[in-house]
Design a protein around this motif. Structure first.
Motif, mmCIF file in Angstrom:
data_model
loop_
_atom_site.group_PDB
_atom_site.id
_atom_site.type_symbol
_atom_site.label_atom_id
_atom_site.label_comp_id
_atom_site.label_asym_id
_atom_site.label_seq_id
_atom_site.Cartn_x
_atom_site.Cartn_y
_atom_site.Cartn_z
ATOM 1 N N ASP A 175 -48.895 1.220 32.929
ATOM 2 C CA ASP A 175 -48.683 2.672 32.930
ATOM 3 C C ASP A 175 -49.614 3.319 33.956
ATOM 4 O O ASP A 175 -50.569 2.683 34.423
ATOM 5 C CB ASP A 175 -48.955 3.217 31.512
ATOM 6 C CG ASP A 175 -48.241 4.533 31.248
ATOM 7 O OD1 ASP A 175 -47.759 5.159 32.206
ATOM 8 O OD2 ASP A 175 -48.177 4.942 30.066
ATOM 9 N N LYS A 221 -54.477 10.845 30.297
ATOM 10 C CA LYS A 221 -53.060 10.690 30.570
ATOM 11 C C LYS A 221 -52.320 11.894 30.001
ATOM 12 O O LYS A 221 -52.900 12.697 29.293
ATOM 13 C CB LYS A 221 -52.526 9.401 29.924
ATOM 14 C CG LYS A 221 -52.974 8.155 30.688
ATOM 15 C CD LYS A 221 -52.365 6.862 30.142
ATOM 16 C CE LYS A 221 -50.890 6.867 29.949
ATOM 17 N NZ LYS A 221 -50.108 7.201 31.142
ATOM 18 N N GLY A 222 -51.024 11.961 30.321
ATOM 19 C CA GLY A 222 -50.219 13.034 29.751
ATOM 20 C C GLY A 222 -49.816 14.095 30.754
ATOM 21 O O GLY A 222 -49.256 15.119 30.378
ATOM 22 N N GLY A 254 -47.430 13.936 32.528
ATOM 23 C CA GLY A 254 -45.972 14.049 32.371
ATOM 24 C C GLY A 254 -45.569 14.397 30.947
ATOM 25 O O GLY A 254 -44.385 14.432 30.623
ATOM 26 N N GLY A 255 -46.558 14.603 30.088
ATOM 27 C CA GLY A 255 -46.276 14.998 28.700
ATOM 28 C C GLY A 255 -45.765 13.869 27.828
ATOM 29 O O GLY A 255 -45.188 14.106 26.770
ATOM 30 N N ALA A 256 -46.015 12.617 28.261
ATOM 31 C CA ALA A 256 -45.463 11.466 27.508
ATOM 32 C C ALA A 256 -46.557 10.694 26.771
ATOM 33 O O ALA A 256 -46.299 9.608 26.268
ATOM 34 C CB ALA A 256 -44.725 10.537 28.470
ATOM 35 N N THR A 271 -44.793 5.730 32.198
ATOM 36 C CA THR A 271 -44.075 6.911 32.695
ATOM 37 C C THR A 271 -44.831 7.522 33.868
ATOM 38 O O THR A 271 -46.069 7.491 33.885
ATOM 39 C CB THR A 271 -43.935 7.930 31.555
ATOM 40 O OG1 THR A 271 -43.101 7.359 30.552
ATOM 41 C CG2 THR A 271 -43.311 9.240 32.014
ATOM 42 N N GLY A 272 -44.085 8.089 34.818
ATOM 43 C CA GLY A 272 -44.717 8.792 35.936
ATOM 44 C C GLY A 272 -44.321 8.180 37.267
ATOM 45 O O GLY A 272 -43.615 7.168 37.324
ATOM 46 N N SER A 273 -44.838 8.805 38.337
ATOM 47 C CA SER A 273 -44.382 8.419 39.675
ATOM 48 C C SER A 273 -44.963 7.081 40.128
ATOM 49 O O SER A 273 -44.428 6.482 41.071
ATOM 50 C CB SER A 273 -44.737 9.523 40.684
ATOM 51 O OG SER A 273 -46.125 9.763 40.675
ATOM 52 N N THR A 274 -46.043 6.606 39.495
ATOM 53 C CA THR A 274 -46.586 5.283 39.845
ATOM 54 C C THR A 274 -45.921 4.211 38.979
ATOM 55 O O THR A 274 -45.463 3.176 39.494
ATOM 56 C CB THR A 274 -48.118 5.250 39.666
ATOM 57 O OG1 THR A 274 -48.686 6.456 40.188
ATOM 58 C CG2 THR A 274 -48.728 4.052 40.377
ATOM 59 N N ALA A 333 -52.091 6.842 35.189
ATOM 60 C CA ALA A 333 -53.122 7.691 34.582
ATOM 61 C C ALA A 333 -53.379 8.873 35.502
ATOM 62 O O ALA A 333 -53.101 8.817 36.700
ATOM 63 C CB ALA A 333 -54.413 6.902 34.367
ATOM 64 N N ASP A 334 -53.907 9.923 34.914
ATOM 65 C CA ASP A 334 -54.258 11.104 35.711
ATOM 66 C C ASP A 334 -55.712 11.053 36.167
ATOM 67 O O ASP A 334 -56.050 11.572 37.233
ATOM 68 C CB ASP A 334 -53.976 12.363 34.891
ATOM 69 C CG ASP A 334 -52.508 12.443 34.536
ATOM 70 O OD1 ASP A 334 -51.685 12.531 35.466
ATOM 71 O OD2 ASP A 334 -52.175 12.349 33.335
#
Ligand code: 5RP
Length: 229
Positions: free
Chosen positions: A83, A96-97, A99-101, A27-30, A85-86
């Protein structure tokens, strides 16, 4: 037109896909670019793959792109999970998270033989913690769990809100608390300590889960980082 680092790394990861694979879609923009280029390869090369999604948004994207989406079944082993990562460090421990997923993301990653993280160079850190650590909690106890976390770790704890100012609710109807550590010295221990508190469902710390991080650099290089042996 040149690709952004996020698109480039998503496209690079999509080259790892083979016919017949069972794939975890992050999940996320990447991760979104990975899904995009997997769908493109499936169409162009007539590949047969099945996908397990880590969020409702990813599922929507995957289905709209014509991918075969299936639920995570008991005892299922995914060939690969890709996936975002932040943050990540040299031990390939992730936060991670954003995006809250992260609750679903951790479940899907744990079910995969190979976990590949797609990032750009801004996500690499010497010490984790500048990015606030997301912790998913039961909404029923969001305020009291925030207080408990604040007492235990003596850091600011904020409850995540949506753009309309209301409390953010994850796809699994969980609230997200963001813990502002600044510096996390012992992430594995911290993860254990937070997860044992009542009300906590899971943290955004991914310890011993990632096998490889692909890092896109602004000059167009994609670097593969693996954990130290
Ligand atoms: C969502 C996540 C994302 O993978 C993470 O926030 C990175 O997102 P992006 O690729 O948009 O920077 O953990 O829960």
């Amino acid at each position: 037109m040149t690709m952004t680092p996020k698109e480039l790394v998503g496209k690079t990861a999509a080259k790892r896909i083979h016919d017949g694979m069972l794939i975890g879609l992050g999940t996320g923009s990447t991760a979104k670019w990975f899904t995009h280029y997997v769908a493109e390869r499936v169409r162009d090369e007539n590949l047969m793959v099945r996908c397990v999604c880590t969020s409702d948004a990813t599922e929507q994207q995957a289905r709209a792109a014509g991918l075969n989406v299936i639920p995570l079944g008991a005892g299922m082993t995914l060939d690969i999970c890709v996936d975002g990562a932040d943050e990540f460090n040299s031990d390939l421990i992730l936060i991670k998270g954003g995006g809250g997923a992260h609750v679903r993301e951790k479940i899907v990653a744990r079910a995969a033989r190979q976990v590949v993280i797609v990032t750009d160079s801004s996500k690499r850190v010497a010490t984790l913690g500048a990015f606030p650590l997301p912790v998913a909690v039961l909404p029923f106890a969001a305020e009291s769990t925030a207080e408990l976390l604040h007492q235990c770790f003596e850091v600011p704890v904020t409850q995540r809100t949506s753009p309309d100012g209301m409390p953010f609710v994850s796809d699994d109807n969980l609230a997200i608390l963001d813990l502002h550590f600044g510096v996390i010295q012992r992430p594995a221990l911290l993860d254990q300590r937070i997860r044992q508190l009542p009300g906590v469902v899971d943290t955004g710390l991914f310890v011993g889960i990632a096998h490889e991080v692909l890092v896109a650099h602004p000059d167009g290089r994609v670097e593969s980082v693996r954990p130290p042996q």
